[in-house]
Design an enzyme around this catalytic site. Sequence first.
Site, PDB file in Angstrom:
ATOM      1  N   HIS A 191      78.645 -37.542 -27.803  1.00 53.19           N
ATOM      2  CA  HIS A 191      78.668 -37.272 -26.366  1.00 53.19           C
ATOM      3  C   HIS A 191      77.313 -36.747 -25.889  1.00 53.19           C
ATOM      4  O   HIS A 191      76.502 -36.232 -26.667  1.00 53.19           O
ATOM      5  CB  HIS A 191      79.751 -36.242 -26.047  1.00 53.19           C
ATOM      6  N   GLU A 266      86.632 -32.753 -31.958  1.00 50.58           N
ATOM      7  CA  GLU A 266      85.757 -31.938 -32.792  1.00 50.58           C
ATOM      8  C   GLU A 266      86.585 -30.940 -33.594  1.00 50.58           C
ATOM      9  O   GLU A 266      87.742 -30.662 -33.286  1.00 50.58           O
ATOM     10  CB  GLU A 266      84.732 -31.210 -31.907  1.00 50.58           C
TER      11      GLU A 266
END
Length: 386
Positions: A191, A266
């Site tokens: 990202h 994550e």
Amino acid sequence: MSGGGRRLVVEADGGSRGNPGPAGYGAVVMDADSGDVLAEAAEFIGRATNNVAEYRGLIAGLLAARTVDPSASVRVRMDSKLVVEQMSGRWKIKHPDMRPLATEARAVFPAGAVSYEWIPRSRNGHADRLANEAMDAGGRGERWRPAEAVAAPAAGAPTDRDEEAVAAAPPPAVGWGGDPGAATTFVLLRHGETELTPQKRFSGSGADPGLSAVGRRQAAAAAAYLADRGTVRAVVTSPAARCRETAETVAAALGVEPRVEEDFREADFGAWEGLTFEEVRERHPEDLDAWLRSPEACPTGGGESFAAVAKRVAVARDRVTARFAGRTVLLVSHVTPIKSLVRLALGAPPEAMFRMELAAASLSVIAHYADGSASLRLLNDTAHLR
């Protein structure tokens, strides 16, 4: 293949710890178009051989599929060459224990409604996980329950489901073992930056920051680059806001809809969330040392170990590979999941995680082949940002 209802996929597996020995099976039913999981089944069956357990898994999967839609067309995928070839009619069924099981399996759906496909073990992780859960539950004197589900072993990691499979050599490296066939290619995009990124703070599954102005420019640059190449056919993303925003920017440029996969989130860094490495060193030195030494160690306060992340990421990888076989998929995720995918593709030890650099909005590429092999094509490329 006949069948007037929806299209379903059944993945099934079975194992025996001893062959014969304590045995169990697992099966999962998925929608063939969306890839959504519709049903799971698993059971400890006592002492049996691998082949009996595999057939029992097949039967359970077909019965679960019939419950979903008795008029469905079903594609069965298994890593048992024996069961696939016998049920496809190409091999004779000689063993007396197998014949009644095959007959039972054929009776679940009308003739012609079911077809069979062999897949490598690395792509059958969901069913393999369920079979192992069932055997574990049986070893405790309990019945398997879906709520007991744990993450699957990382692809390529041996389990005790099949002694012959454990002893087998891994697939050869691409380029040495002949033509591996069409690859399913993962374009891995970290990202774009958040406000925490340049500060190098732990940012896992706790807080959910969006992209900064820099991060939005990075996402736009990645989108322009990938749209210009024109190879990506699908976009999959972590559920985190920073990933979804990055993925939506790229998906809009590609003209596709992004799909959220929860298991690509994550790691949970527990009490370390929002702290820098040095702040963690000051506050939790022993926990940090343990985390750096062992992939099984968790961050302070009930965070998630590298081993746990690798297991769930491997399951998600196999799910996406099955859904988009032979195509190029963009995966927007985070440092730990992307490093885990790279490490698993290379067959590298866990400590390799600390020897990779992944910049914000960087691109990496891994090709996965049907024989279970993988090839790392690119790592941490940021040329599109310059």
